[in-house]
Design a protein around this motif. Structure first.
Motif, PDB file in Angstrom:
ATOM      1  N   GLU A 133       0.837  -1.210   0.000  1.00  0.00           N
ATOM      2  CA  GLU A 133       0.000   0.000   0.000  1.00  0.00           C
ATOM      3  C   GLU A 133       0.869   1.257   0.000  1.00  0.00           C
ATOM      4  O   GLU A 133       0.564   2.231  -0.685  1.00  0.00           O
ATOM      5  N   GLU A 134       1.945   1.237   0.802  1.00  0.00           N
ATOM      6  CA  GLU A 134       2.859   2.381   0.848  1.00  0.00           C
ATOM      7  C   GLU A 134       3.543   2.574  -0.498  1.00  0.00           C
ATOM      8  O   GLU A 134       3.677   3.697  -0.980  1.00  0.00           O
ATOM      9  N   GLN A 135       3.997   1.480  -1.097  1.00  0.00           N
ATOM     10  CA  GLN A 135       4.630   1.559  -2.415  1.00  0.00           C
ATOM     11  C   GLN A 135       3.682   2.229  -3.407  1.00  0.00           C
ATOM     12  O   GLN A 135       4.078   3.135  -4.139  1.00  0.00           O
ATOM     13  N   ALA A 136       2.440   1.781  -3.425  1.00  0.00           N
ATOM     14  CA  ALA A 136       1.456   2.322  -4.365  1.00  0.00           C
ATOM     15  C   ALA A 136       1.250   3.816  -4.138  1.00  0.00           C
ATOM     16  O   ALA A 136       1.190   4.592  -5.098  1.00  0.00           O
ATOM     17  N   ASP A 137       1.170   4.233  -2.867  1.00  0.00           N
ATOM     18  CA  ASP A 137       0.986   5.656  -2.558  1.00  0.00           C
ATOM     19  C   ASP A 137       2.167   6.479  -3.055  1.00  0.00           C
ATOM     20  O   ASP A 137       1.985   7.514  -3.707  1.00  0.00           O
TER      21      ASP A 137
END
Length: 76
Positions: free
Chosen positions: A20-24
């Motif tokens: 999720e952090e990567q995507a953000d």
């Protein structure tokens, strides 16, 4: 002459972050070439010094280098 020599950045593993952090981080970008935000980033590389943490990559739209500085804010 500078009093403090510039630190050599340490490469970090961007892909060790939660998905999720990567995507953000890959979505929330600013491209100085396109002058637009949130176009996206590809080929991310994460770096750190004692003073800052950032991700470098390429704009999905034009391929120019984009840099996202990561700032952690205290929840106090």
């Amino acid at each position: 002459m500078s009093d403090s020599p510039e630190e050599t950045p340490i490469a970090k593993d961007f892909f060790a972050r939660p998905v999720e952090e990567q995507a953000d981080f890959l979505a929330q970008t600013w491209c100085n070439q396109c002058m637009e935000m949130d176009l996206g980033m590809k080929n991310p590389k994460e770096y750190e010094t004692s003073q800052r943490l950032w991700i470098e990559g390429e704009c999905v739209n034009c391929g120019a280098q984009v840099i996202t500085e990561i700032v952690y804010e205290d929840d106090e």
